[in-house]
Enzyme design. Structure first.
Site: not given
Length: 256
Positions: A44, A116, A180
């Site tokens: 990828d 992203e 997180a």
């Protein structure tokens, strides 16, 4: 189909280079700008690299997995007729995200992301980020290790590892996912319409510096990052019918 011109590209791994040599001997070699289809051999990461380098040419890209990760790739089978597989392949049109990052030095840096755009803390200090959607503040202060905006194609990658949702292709949505999060402790992100303009403002960038990354392009010491889907840019990936990208995304949602 016999006159289909292929641009054959491969990652530097031994397996990918061996496959490249075999395919060149069989199909010849054309430059990406002269080809009808670009064939990418690798994982990828190499596929994303290929899209960034050659996506503006408007050529469809058919990938074959010869790397460690291959969600965006088809299976490599040396005995198959590659031209027949390409002719039968189903297209998936992807629109990248546009990132415009402002840095402490006053620079403006633009980049595209097919998976992203992520903001990550650069030091041991937690990140403090404000989030605006279409000019309206939706989160005054997110305290976290980072935050990202993911496309449907990228929603199964880093986004999913950060407990973000998997998005179906064609849903015209993006995933806004914290990494997180500490405060608000129960905030797990949001699913946004693809036309939403997302602005991240870094609070206290001197003490709590952040970097912004569009796929693999990193910008350090950002103060503000604007992200939106690019509707006037697109790339077309080709997938074998029995394992197209939409089916892969669906399978991921039912994986144990």
């Amino acid at each position: 189909m016999s006159t289909l011109r292929l641009a054959l590209l491969a990652s530097p791994t031994d397996d990918a280079q061996a496959a490249l040599a075999a395919l060149i001997a069989r199909h010849g070699l054309h430059a990406p700008q002269d080809a009808d289809v670009i064939v990418a051999l690798g994982g990828d990461g190499f596929m994303l690299q290929t899209l960034h380098r050659h996506g503006t040419l408007g050529r469809p890209v058919y990938g074959m997995k010869l790397g460690s990760v291959g969600f965006l790739m088809n299976h490599y089978r040396s005995e198959d007729d590659l031209l027949a597989r390409i002719a039968a392949a189903e297209p998936a049109v992807l629109h990248p995200l546009e990132m415009l990052a402002q840095t402490e030095s006053g620079a403006s840096v633009g980049s595209l992301a097919f998976n992203e755009v992520s903001l990550l803390r650069q030091t041991r200090q937690a990140a403090h980020v404000a989030i605006e959607l279409n000019g309206q503040v939706r989160l005054d202060e997110l305290i976290c290790d980072g935050v990202m905006l993911a496309t449907p194609a990228g929603s199964t990658a880093y986004n999913f590892s950060a407990h973000g949702p998997i998005l179906p292709l064609g849903a015209n949505v993006m995933a806004l996912t914290p990494i997180a999060p500490f405060r608000p402790r129960r905030w797990r992100g949001a699913v946004l319409k693809s036309g939403t303009e997302v602005r991240f403002r870094v609070l206290d960038p001197h003490k709590r510096p952040l970097s912004a990354t569009a796929d693999s392009h990193e910008v350090r010491d950002v103060t503000e990052v604007l992200v939106r889907e690019s509707r006037d840019r697109s790339v077309t990936l080709l997938f074998d019918p029995e394992h197209n990208l939409e089916e892969r995304i669906l399978i991921e949602q039912f994986a144990a």
